[in-house]
Every structure is written in C-alpha cells, then in structure tokens.
Motif scaffolding. Structure first.
Motif, short mmCIF file in Angstrom:
data_model
loop_
_atom_site.label_atom_id
_atom_site.label_comp_id
_atom_site.label_asym_id
_atom_site.label_seq_id
_atom_site.Cartn_x
_atom_site.Cartn_y
_atom_site.Cartn_z
N ILE A 53 9.00 108.96 13.92
CA ILE A 53 9.22 107.41 14.22
C ILE A 53 7.76 106.69 14.73
N ALA A 54 7.79 105.67 14.19
CA ALA A 54 6.38 104.75 14.83
C ALA A 54 6.46 104.49 16.17
N TRP A 55 5.15 104.59 16.85
CA TRP A 55 4.99 104.44 18.24
C TRP A 55 5.78 103.09 18.88
N GLU A 56 5.67 102.02 18.29
CA GLU A 56 6.26 100.94 18.42
C GLU A 56 7.60 100.77 18.53
N GLN A 57 8.31 101.72 17.60
CA GLN A 57 9.85 101.86 17.70
C GLN A 57 10.43 102.75 18.57
N LEU A 58 9.67 103.26 19.41
CA LEU A 58 10.33 104.44 20.30
C LEU A 58 11.36 103.83 21.20
N PRO A 59 12.48 104.17 21.40
CA PRO A 59 13.61 103.64 21.88
C PRO A 59 13.39 103.52 23.40
N GLN A 60 13.44 102.24 23.89
CA GLN A 60 13.13 102.08 25.37
C GLN A 60 14.24 102.65 26.13
N GLU A 61 15.44 102.41 25.65
CA GLU A 61 16.74 102.88 26.54
C GLU A 61 16.78 104.51 26.67
N LEU A 62 16.03 105.25 25.96
CA LEU A 62 15.90 106.58 26.25
C LEU A 62 15.05 107.19 27.68
N GLY A 63 14.40 106.19 28.08
CA GLY A 63 13.58 106.18 29.47
C GLY A 63 12.10 106.86 29.29
N PHE A 64 11.80 106.85 28.01
CA PHE A 64 10.32 107.67 27.62
C PHE A 64 8.98 106.53 28.06
N GLY A 65 9.56 105.42 28.28
CA GLY A 65 8.27 104.57 28.59
C GLY A 65 7.98 103.90 27.08
N SER A 66 7.22 103.15 27.05
CA SER A 66 6.73 102.26 25.90
C SER A 66 5.84 103.29 24.80
N GLY A 67 5.94 102.83 23.60
CA GLY A 67 5.28 103.93 22.61
C GLY A 67 3.94 103.66 23.07
N MET A 68 3.37 102.67 23.44
CA MET A 68 1.84 102.50 23.78
C MET A 68 1.48 103.36 24.96
N THR A 69 2.50 103.51 25.94
CA THR A 69 2.19 104.40 27.24
C THR A 69 2.10 105.88 26.77
N CYS A 70 3.04 106.03 25.83
CA CYS A 70 3.11 107.51 25.37
C CYS A 70 1.82 108.06 24.36
N TRP A 71 1.19 106.85 23.79
CA TRP A 71 0.29 107.08 22.69
C TRP A 71 -0.85 107.32 23.79
N ARG A 72 -1.05 106.42 24.90
CA ARG A 72 -2.21 106.59 25.59
C ARG A 72 -2.18 108.06 26.72
N ARG A 73 -1.05 108.37 26.94
CA ARG A 73 -0.81 109.54 27.64
C ARG A 73 -1.32 110.71 26.92
N LEU A 74 -0.97 110.85 25.47
CA LEU A 74 -1.29 111.70 24.62
C LEU A 74 -2.89 111.88 24.33
N ALA A 75 -3.44 110.81 24.44
CA ALA A 75 -4.76 110.46 24.02
C ALA A 75 -5.42 111.16 25.39
N GLU A 76 -4.86 110.74 26.58
CA GLU A 76 -5.57 111.39 27.83
C GLU A 76 -5.62 112.74 27.81
N TRP A 77 -4.34 113.41 27.45
CA TRP A 77 -4.13 114.84 27.74
C TRP A 77 -4.82 115.33 26.42
N THR A 78 -5.03 114.71 25.42
CA THR A 78 -5.81 115.56 24.41
C THR A 78 -7.24 115.57 24.69
N LYS A 79 -7.98 114.35 25.45
CA LYS A 79 -9.23 114.39 26.20
C LYS A 79 -9.33 115.73 27.21
N ALA A 80 -8.57 115.83 27.79
CA ALA A 80 -8.39 116.59 28.96
C ALA A 80 -8.17 118.24 28.62
#
Length: 273
Positions: A53-80
């Motif tokens: 699924i596209a990041w912007e379509q990540l279902p908010q009701e599942l409690g994951f946070g926004s797609g942009m939050t998940c993308w940023r965290r993935l980039a952060e963890w990748t850099k680490a």
C-alpha cells in the motif's frame, strides 16, 4: 483463537528488535507532540511491506500512526543501521540452532519494475527496455537469505557475484571465529566468466557455475533451486514486487527487512520442531 495478522509483531520478535532501535529522549523544554510508539510504527512499516500500500493510504484506524511518520521512522532506523544488525542477529540465532548450512551457497538475480526511477535503476534488457532494478540474493544450502544487494536493471548478474559473497556478514552464534565464507557457491549460466571464477577462488570459495553453450542438465539445479524458492518467498511481500521508492536506501531497507523476516520464520519453525 484468531490468527495473527502477518504485520503484527509478537512479544518474542519485539524483544529482538527493540534493543536495536536508537533511543530518542524527549526534550524537557518545548517537547512538542509525543512520539508515536516504536512498536506501532514498526507494525505500520510491516503493513506497507506486506500489502504494498502507498504510505499516504496507511489506515489510521489500525493505530500505526501516519504514513509519513512510518516513512520517517524507517529512514531514521535505516540511517542508524538497524536493518543489517537485525539480519545478522537472526543469522547468529539460526547458526546457534544448527539451522544454517554454510557448506554451500546459491546466488541468483531477479528483475523488478521501477516505476518512479531513481538511483540504482536502469533500462532492463529483459523488460523491453523499461526502467527497472535487480535484486541479487545469496542463500545458504537450505535457502536462508545471507545477503542481498540492489542494482540497476541493466546490470549483469555476474557483476554481483563477488559483492554478494563479500556482503555475507560474519555470523556468530558458536564458539570460535565467526563463519563468513561458504565452502561452495552455485550459480547459473548468467555468472559464467572465468574472471569471476578466479575471483571466487581468491576468496577461498569453490565456484560451481554452469557453462554457457552446454546442454541443460548440469545437475546444479537440484541444489540451486533453494535461491529461487527464497526469491518466491521474498516477493510474497508485495512492496518488493515493484519498486515504488525513488530513494534506493528505502527500498534496500524493505529488502533487508524481508530477508530478516524470512530468517525469523525459519528460526520459529526450527524451534517448533
């Protein structure tokens, strides 16, 4: 009892992942919005990996946070450097459980479309010149992913034989020096070049590579099929079937994460038996 969703992270897996994540202290002054829990965000990343699924379509009701939050965290963890450490840790657990077979390895490459372009893409000769990338994979004798690389779709498989062998991490898990080099590497005709054979020998590994121009039936397929099966399992993650990321590091993060999840499944099945 309801079957858990594939993107749900159980306590056992989270106990492995959590210590690898960088700790972010909240500022005392001007703390801003509270940081979304890492475990929920990680499940959001897995949701994208499994469903495509596209990041912007990540279902908010599942409690994951926004797609942009998940993308940023993935980039952060990748850099680490979280993803290679997770993969190496699981490989060590597999070696400790006697589930890793370094007696031989198998390599192969698989082309995917890259619809948005970006670095490590190229015009593919097997897809009418469309822009694509290639996944290059090396597995142990049983099909456990040891290392994976990403190149443009126009790169020959043979060029990645040495980089794949060099990308295999030193696997700890038993007493003595960590294991890194396999005894044998198996490859199809796409890797047939005497230059690569010499370079493989220089690493202390025996190359068994099918020759071009010879009849099929070399017998290598009876052992090489494990890497093709590993690709089939890896591309069950829909995000890896087509490259949507312009940034190659984000796609590589998904790729390594998929390999780590395959290792986790094998580890669980080994313990269960």
């Amino acid at each position: 009892m309801a079957r858990p969703k594939p993107w749900e992270v159980d306590d056992e897996l989270w106990a492995v992942i959590e210590p690898l994540l960088p700790k972010v202290e909240r500022r005392a002054r001007h703390p801003g919005r509270k940081r979304h829990p890492d475990r929920s965000v990680f499940q959001g990343i897995l949701f994208v990996l499994h469903t495509g699924i596209a990041w912007e379509q990540l279902p908010q009701e599942l409690g994951f946070g926004s797609g942009m939050t998940c993308w940023r965290r993935l980039a952060e963890w990748t850099k680490a450097g979280v993803r290679p450490r997770l993969h190496e840790l699981l490989l060590a657990e597999l070696l400790s459980a006697n589930a890793l077979d370094f007696s031989r390895t198998a390599v192969d490459g698989s082309h995917i479309r890259a619809l948005k372009g970006g670095s490590k893409t190229g015009r593919s000769p097997v897809d009418r010149g469309r822009t694509g990338s290639k996944h290059h994979l090396i597995t142990d004798a049983t099909g456990i992913p040891l290392a994976v690389t990403l190149t443009g779709g126009n790169r020959n498989d043979g060029t990645q034989l040495i980089p794949l062998l060099q990308a295999v991490p030193p696997v700890r898990g038993k007493r003595g020096r960590p294991r890194r080099r396999p005894g044998v590497v198996l490859a199809d005709r796409g890797y047939d070049h005497d230059k690569y054979r010499r370079l493989v020998w220089d690493l202390g590994v025996k190359p068994l590579i099918a020759r071009r121009g010879t009849e099929h039936g070399s017998g290598l397929g009876t052992q090489r099929w494990v890497v093709e099966r590993a690709f089939a399992h890896l591309h069950c993650f829909r995000r890896l079937r087509i490259r949507w990321e312009i940034r190659n590091d984000i796609h590589e993060a998904f790729l390594t994460l998929g390999c780590a999840l395959l290792c986790w499944r094998r580890l669980n099945s080994t313990i269960a038996h």
